[in-house]
Design an enzyme around this catalytic site. Structure first.
Site, short mmCIF file in Angstrom:
data_model
loop_
_atom_site.label_atom_id
_atom_site.label_comp_id
_atom_site.label_asym_id
_atom_site.label_seq_id
_atom_site.Cartn_x
_atom_site.Cartn_y
_atom_site.Cartn_z
N TYR A 175 -3.25 10.99 0.14
CA TYR A 175 -3.68 10.75 -0.59
C TYR A 175 -3.86 11.78 -1.92
O TYR A 175 -3.19 11.78 -3.28
CB TYR A 175 -5.04 9.83 -1.06
CG TYR A 175 -5.02 9.08 -0.55
CD1 TYR A 175 -5.45 7.95 -1.65
CD2 TYR A 175 -5.28 8.54 0.86
CE1 TYR A 175 -5.15 6.43 -1.69
CE2 TYR A 175 -5.24 6.65 1.34
CZ TYR A 175 -6.05 6.21 0.77
OH TYR A 175 -5.68 5.04 0.57
N ASP A 200 1.31 -1.12 -0.33
CA ASP A 200 0.09 0.16 0.04
C ASP A 200 0.84 1.51 0.21
O ASP A 200 2.23 1.38 -0.89
CB ASP A 200 -0.53 0.13 1.50
CG ASP A 200 -2.33 0.82 1.06
OD1 ASP A 200 -2.83 0.33 0.10
OD2 ASP A 200 -2.16 2.32 1.72
N HIS A 240 -4.86 -7.64 1.02
CA HIS A 240 -4.10 -6.70 1.28
C HIS A 240 -2.77 -6.12 2.14
O HIS A 240 -1.96 -5.86 1.87
CB HIS A 240 -4.77 -5.35 0.78
CG HIS A 240 -4.17 -3.89 0.95
ND1 HIS A 240 -3.66 -4.14 -0.81
CD2 HIS A 240 -4.26 -2.24 1.55
CE1 HIS A 240 -3.35 -2.14 -0.48
NE2 HIS A 240 -3.95 -1.99 0.74
#
Length: 432
Positions: free
Chosen positions: A358, A232, A410
């Site tokens: 982000y 990630d 994940h």
């Protein structure tokens, strides 16, 4: 107001009766008798690890959330206003109402944050200031003198809690089915804006900046040869560490290699077509959270800062969809483990500050980068997408390890710590 302060709830007339009862009888007076009894059960203290040698500019840290913040959390959970149920029989519209209600009920009546603090405080923790920002990290040294230093970086919506179950096997392999030559010294920082790390007050803390800060951290700790691992956002930071040829970095391991379709010389083969289809489906149906956090982190931050249920739903949805659990995250993680992570976001008010990463990096720095340092890759079956090995070979000139694990998603270290540890042992065996 510091990051753990909370407004005086007495200003809300609707809460006066509840607040008065809590003041008179303590928080336990608001909970069922069974919950109070469960909380009173003694829990074994976790094993503590020795403190590493003192380092200039590095300060010891202990997690200690004020009780007022925990009381406030319980109070807010008691006053939640729920929406109507979803209109579909699955998770396609988001977290099903019944699932989130059950999690919130457990959070309010049974969960104990103090046990989460005990987990963290069993390990040596520190803060150090880098480029004007306080960085929190765990630093656990092995008893084995030839241990290899490793830097582990989490992502969103994860935290240092993802790696807790792997620390013991990594630093003390002889007590966990391994050999002395498998040992690591472990460093696990909290990303800027996450958990107990400081929150950037200006723009500019994207992946390249974080990578430079991590290199400073490892140099400050005295490590001259080390390796790095991540998935990630952690995969992005680790990729940039390799891109920047961080001083002393010998190799990297990725469980989410950032590999997007390169210019294709021929028509994509079946494996490439499958990966492209995964990426198209993710962008079309599952990337709303990323687009929102990448463009309006402040707006979503208001909900995440004000409502613990909003923060829980925002994270729990990803644990349901991204684990190898068939949308049943409690089948691979305990409720306490899930709430340890969610509570850390809530109690440090990290909803907006974590989302800003982000806006800083998602469309610019989280991209395919050609690397000429040694790269190892482990793919877990329920990862968001599976890039073909040929893409990795075109991008990583020194790809020396590639393996597909039997289980996991994940959150590889969180879900499958034994498999994750085994992958790191194998991947770095030739680097020592």
């Amino acid at each position: 107001m510091d990051q753990f302060s909370h407004p005086d709830l007495s200003r809300r007339a609707a809460l006066r009766g509840v607040a008065t009862a809590a003041a008179a009888g303590g928080l336990a007076s608001l909970l069922p008798a069974s919950a109070g009894a469960a909380d009173a059960v003694a829990k074994p203290a976790p094993v503590a690890y020795a403190q590493p040698p003192a380092v200039a500019g590095v300060r010891p840290f202990k997690a200690a959330i004020p009780q007022a913040a925990l009381d406030d959390l319980k109070l807010r959970l008691s006053m939640v206003r729920w929406p109507e149920p979803e209109l579909v029989p699955d998770w396609s519209q988001g977290v099903p109402l019944a699932r989130l209600q059950a999690l919130a009920d457990y959070w309010q009546h049974q969960y104990d944050w103090r046990q989460a603090e005990a987990k963290l405080n069993a390990f040596p923790q520190f803060t150090t200031r880098i480029d004007g920002l306080d960085i929190h990290f765990l630093h656990v040294r092995s008893k084995h003198p030839d241990a290899l230093p490793i830097l582990l970086t989490h992502g969103w919506p994860g935290s240092v809690f993802e790696f807790i179950k792997s620390i013991g096997p990594l630093v003390d392999p002889t007590a966990h089915g391994g050999k002395a030559e498998d040992a690591f010294h472990v460093v696990i920082p909290s990303l800027p804006g996450y958990g107990f790390s400081g929150k950037p007050s200006t723009t500019g803390w994207g992946l390249p900046h974080i990578a430079r800060a991590w290199a400073t951290l490892m140099r400050r700790l005295g490590y001259r040869k080390w390796v790095a691992q991540g998935g990630d956002w952690g995969g992005g930071v680790t990729t940039w560490l390799a891109k920047q040829h961080a001083d002393g970095l010998a190799a990297v391991h990725l469980n989410l290699p950032i590999l997007f379709p390169p210019p294709l010389e021929d028509a994509p083969d079946q494996e490439e077509q499958a990966t492209i289809a995964q990426l198209v489906a993710f962008d079309g149906n599952k990337s709303g959270y990323a687009k929102l956090q990448g463009t309006r982190p402040q707006t979503i931050g208001y909900a995440l800062a004000d409502s613990p249920v909003a923060q829980a739903a925002w994270i729990y949805e990803k644990l349901g969809e991204w684990t190898d659990s068939g949308n049943d995250p409690e089948s691979v993680l305990t409720r306490d483990e899930i709430l340890d992570n969610i509570s850390l976001y809530w109690l440090t008010d990290s909803g907006a500050s974590s989302a800003r990463l982000y806006a800083e990096s998602f469309t610019t720095d989280f991209s395919t980068q050609k690397l000429d340092l040694p790269v190892a890759v482990s793919l877990f079956p329920r990862e968001l997408y599976h890039p073909p090995r040929k893409w990795a070979e075109r991008t990583y000139s020194k790809l020396y390890y590639w393996n597909e694990a039997a289980r996991g998603g994940h959150f590889a270290a969180f879900e499958q710590p034994t498999l994750f540890t085994a992958e790191l042992r194998r991947a770095f065996a030739t680097v020592r």
